[in-house]
Scaffold this motif. Sequence first.
Motif, PDB file in Angstrom:
ATOM      1  N   ARG A 362      15.797  15.389 -28.281  1.00 30.04           N
ATOM      2  CA  ARG A 362      14.358  15.477 -28.122  1.00 30.04           C
ATOM      3  C   ARG A 362      13.683  14.137 -28.239  1.00 30.04           C
ATOM      4  O   ARG A 362      14.079  13.341 -29.065  1.00 30.04           O
ATOM      5  CB  ARG A 362      13.796  16.388 -29.207  1.00 30.04           C
ATOM      6  CG  ARG A 362      14.228  17.782 -28.975  1.00 30.04           C
ATOM      7  CD  ARG A 362      13.139  18.703 -29.400  1.00 30.04           C
ATOM      8  NE  ARG A 362      13.573  20.088 -29.274  1.00 30.04           N
ATOM      9  CZ  ARG A 362      12.766  21.090 -29.488  1.00 30.04           C
ATOM     10  NH1 ARG A 362      11.530  20.879 -29.806  1.00 30.04           N
ATOM     11  NH2 ARG A 362      13.198  22.308 -29.372  1.00 30.04           N
TER      12      ARG A 362
ATOM     13  N   ASN C 148      12.732  18.451 -35.284  1.00 26.95           N
ATOM     14  CA  ASN C 148      12.462  18.990 -33.956  1.00 26.95           C
ATOM     15  C   ASN C 148      11.191  18.404 -33.338  1.00 26.95           C
ATOM     16  O   ASN C 148      10.858  18.728 -32.210  1.00 26.95           O
ATOM     17  CB  ASN C 148      12.329  20.509 -34.014  1.00 26.95           C
ATOM     18  CG  ASN C 148      13.637  21.167 -34.365  1.00 26.95           C
ATOM     19  OD1 ASN C 148      14.708  20.599 -34.118  1.00 26.95           O
ATOM     20  ND2 ASN C 148      13.567  22.348 -34.938  1.00 26.95           N
ATOM     21  N   SER C 150       8.510  15.318 -32.046  1.00 22.28           N
ATOM     22  CA  SER C 150       8.625  14.047 -31.338  1.00 22.28           C
ATOM     23  C   SER C 150       8.436  12.905 -32.334  1.00 22.28           C
ATOM     24  O   SER C 150       7.950  13.112 -33.451  1.00 22.28           O
ATOM     25  CB  SER C 150       7.552  13.965 -30.261  1.00 22.28           C
ATOM     26  OG  SER C 150       6.288  13.829 -30.870  1.00 22.28           O
ATOM     27  N   GLY C 151       8.806  11.694 -31.936  1.00 21.98           N
ATOM     28  CA  GLY C 151       8.694  10.542 -32.825  1.00 21.98           C
ATOM     29  C   GLY C 151       7.276  10.365 -33.338  1.00 21.98           C
ATOM     30  O   GLY C 151       7.055  10.095 -34.522  1.00 21.98           O
ATOM     31  N   GLN C 153       4.915  12.631 -33.614  1.00 18.58           N
ATOM     32  CA  GLN C 153       4.538  13.695 -34.550  1.00 18.58           C
ATOM     33  C   GLN C 153       5.153  13.458 -35.919  1.00 18.58           C
ATOM     34  O   GLN C 153       4.532  13.682 -36.950  1.00 18.58           O
ATOM     35  CB  GLN C 153       4.985  15.050 -33.989  1.00 18.58           C
ATOM     36  CG  GLN C 153       4.081  15.526 -32.864  1.00 18.58           C
ATOM     37  CD  GLN C 153       4.615  16.796 -32.246  1.00 18.58           C
ATOM     38  OE1 GLN C 153       5.806  16.916 -32.000  1.00 18.58           O
ATOM     39  NE2 GLN C 153       3.732  17.732 -32.001  1.00 18.58           N
ATOM     40  N   ARG C 154       6.405  12.964 -35.895  1.00 21.40           N
ATOM     41  CA  ARG C 154       7.065  12.661 -37.162  1.00 21.40           C
ATOM     42  C   ARG C 154       6.292  11.595 -37.926  1.00 21.40           C
ATOM     43  O   ARG C 154       6.055  11.707 -39.113  1.00 21.40           O
ATOM     44  CB  ARG C 154       8.487  12.168 -36.897  1.00 21.40           C
ATOM     45  CG  ARG C 154       9.518  13.264 -37.068  1.00 21.40           C
ATOM     46  CD  ARG C 154      10.896  12.699 -36.868  1.00 21.40           C
ATOM     47  NE  ARG C 154      11.328  12.920 -35.490  1.00 21.40           N
ATOM     48  CZ  ARG C 154      12.483  12.532 -35.003  1.00 21.40           C
ATOM     49  NH1 ARG C 154      13.329  11.877 -35.771  1.00 21.40           N
ATOM     50  NH2 ARG C 154      12.815  12.797 -33.768  1.00 21.40           N
TER      51      ARG C 154
END
Lengths: 362, 322, 254
Positions: A362, C148, C150-151, C153-154
Amino acid sequence: MTALTPGRGQAMRLAIAGRFAPLAARWKAFSATRFGSIVARTLGTNGAWIFLLLVALMFVFNFLAPGKFWTEFNVRTMAENVSVLLVIAVGETFVMATGGIDLSVGYVLLFSGVTSAQAMNWGGHDPTNSGWDIVLLGLAVALGSGLGWGVLNGLVVAKAKVPALIATLGTLGMSWGLAEILSNGQDLRYLPSIIGDMGTGRVFDKIPFVVIVAILVAVVGGVTLNLTRFGRYTLAIGSNQEAARRAGINVDRHLIKVYAMSGMLAGFAGFMSLAIFTTTTISGHANDNLQAIAAVVIGGTSLVGGVATVVGTTIGVCIPMVLFSGFTILGYQSFWRDVAVGAVLILAVYADQLRRRRRERR
Amino acid sequence: MRMRNLVMLGLAVITVGACSSSATAAPAAGKAWNLTLIQGVAGDPFYVTMACGAQAEATKEGVKLNVTGGNKWDATVQKPVIDSVTAAKPDGVMVAPDDSKALLTPLKAMSDAGIKVTFVDTKLDDTSFAVSSISTDNLAGGTLAAKTLAQLINDKGTVLVVNVDPGISTTDARVKGFTDEMKNHPNVKVLDVQYTHDDPTAATTITTSILASNPDLAGVFATNVQNAEGVATGLKQASNTTVKTIAFDAGPKQIEDLNAGIVQGLIAQDPYGIGVAGVQQTVLALNHGTTTATIQTQLAAITKDNVNDPSVQKYLYKASCS
Amino acid sequence: MAEPLLQARGIVKHYGHVEALRGCDFDVYPNEIVALVGDNGAGKSTLIKILAGSEQADEGEISLEGQRIHVGSPFEAMRLGIETVYQDLALAPDLDGSANLYLGRELMQPGILGKLGFLDNRSMRAGARKAFGELGVDLQNAQSAVANLSGGQRQSVAVARSVAWASKVVFLDEPTAALGVIQTARVLETVKRIRDRGVAAVLISHNMRQVLEVADRIEVMRLGRRVARFDAKKATIEQLVSAMTGGIAEEGAA
């Protein structure tokens, strides 16, 4: 030639998808509900397919051995025969959730059974007619013995920073050796008859006590893992130990607690084993540690930690037993059982790997 | 509907494998009873030979035989095997229990389910519900071992007994038969019994240290296979070629050792005969015949001189039947 | 100008023979966004680690609101109201956003259940939704494991966590490095909101344009020392680059 033309293949796939579409829609609606989301998450890891595998195996064996496999007797004895393993597998689930491993459980079980039996035989009394006080003493000694080994494992892993594989391999040897020394290599065969009655007793003449006890342990374990801070810390440490440390979690202390819990459950399992076999089975339980680890892994707990379910572990304990019983009833050579269980184990780890790879893409 | 299709699909795959492996003997006469032999440990030559005997007898009597067992000598492994066999509802079972007490509950349940139970080789403390208990006369085996060893050492010298663990009825009986018989040989001195916990390395250490303290050691009696191998290693380490060793059991490895001169005598049990008797007794019980509660099978002393005799051949344990 | 909120004086840090910091000073004032800039190896990350408690200085003093403090561990820093968003995202990837936000500070069920260690997941999820909402982060599935996401969001989860708990200072070490344009804007917007809430923000960034746009003040480091301080409204990219690369010899020259 039986090869399908691409058109036909696609049509079939569509037809199959079409038939399952309402089911999928219903599942989606179900998993949106509060209860449904819990179920969906529980099955989400590895749970869904191993549960299906378990059900499928049961159907297959029931079809191949009608009136033999799916009988009250066989279901009952299968449940009884996994109960000890389930208890240590619950502890192992927590340990593996932290990214560790506990190889010592089977021998801590043995050691605890020996010390418990010796405590009940203290002073050379034949404890056959002893009362509950002696039985409770035996239980306390079993739990205490297991706890002791567990705390030792925890200290060696968390404080001395010895890798868990080696630390628990060490205590495996120590607990085994000491069990042999204490017992002089001989089974203690005299135990209070109350214990034997507990081992054979059943509720409503149907469900063995030991099964109920094991299920209780699993339920408490599952609730602890999913709903409490203890479980949250366990998973956090397994997921990213450094993150847990930076978040202010006392990682060392928590690890000691987790190993202590695994040890104590092994001690309890040792007491259950006394109840079932009415002797210390000093030559037994040799593969319980590996079986417990296999069950935990089949159940979807990640080998590197962070992901674990007790429901999965419970199913993971049952699948090898169903294979074992099914193959035996069908009259297969005993070694085929090991082949089948080994294959399932590899499949389970492969599924976990696939899941991780999908996630990383992802 | 959908579920059934799914199951059928799975079955199609599995039954293909199942059919090829279950060869059944045609019933000759009487009822084609279904019997199962539960070995003490699967794959061991002793139990393989027992299964050969049982299979031969089953074919002769026109009954069906299944053979199963745990892959380790372990009561906790054998219990689920026993339970599953009970679930499979055979008419009769010959079983070698791995523990005389731990397996009472599952074997009692088997008997309560209406299955005829016969003990082969080992047995439970409680034999009240069994058709018959068939085992080696271990006391006689010990006597035979003493006589054979006395002959090998010309009736004089010091001898050592290497036993597994105290408290095991079969090996204890062998030692008793041995020491009792040696009382009839005044020039033979028997040292205190040494225990190895079934560990060949322990047997090796014991052998070398006893050799050091008793240079006049003339013979060793090893009560089982593991001990015999450990003793042989110990003698080899001490470069000793004079001490005569006699051991229980006659598997392929032991025969090799005998021919190679590592051991000088073997006391062979008769697992084949036990298997035959087991099936006979179980079928007798099923046909309402008269059974014998206790049967003790005979042993044979095997030395380099008689190992190729046809009369001795039937006592050798096999890795497979043919 | 007011008293500095956080002040470091003469910080020295050795790694073996390498001198990462050689008497470094640093000031953070209340209600400001201060950018810490410098070339690679200037010692920015080392300084932040020392101020956030994950490394210990060999020499030097740190004071918070005029009081000398000892920051022996990240946990002590957190107690003092100092939070850090690490470059290597200190998140537990297998846990969901809400669990990460509250990691180490879980909300417990009221009453006996809480005493037994039961988590109040419902309140934590609500709190997480609020915290993420403030950052303009939309986690479609708040129950999804962080791994799970995206970068971007992390990163948002990591930023939201620090922001939610900081009462005095937040250190942000390259918080927008992995982010897209929109998310970068949102994170910077959040940094401004932190300041407006009365919490000082320290921003490490290589993006000079971003620094000039967001920061109130800029401190420049070079070779383990502070070499210059600028008012962001008056400074130019050329001045900053010059200070970073040694065009300005000593502090105070500008």
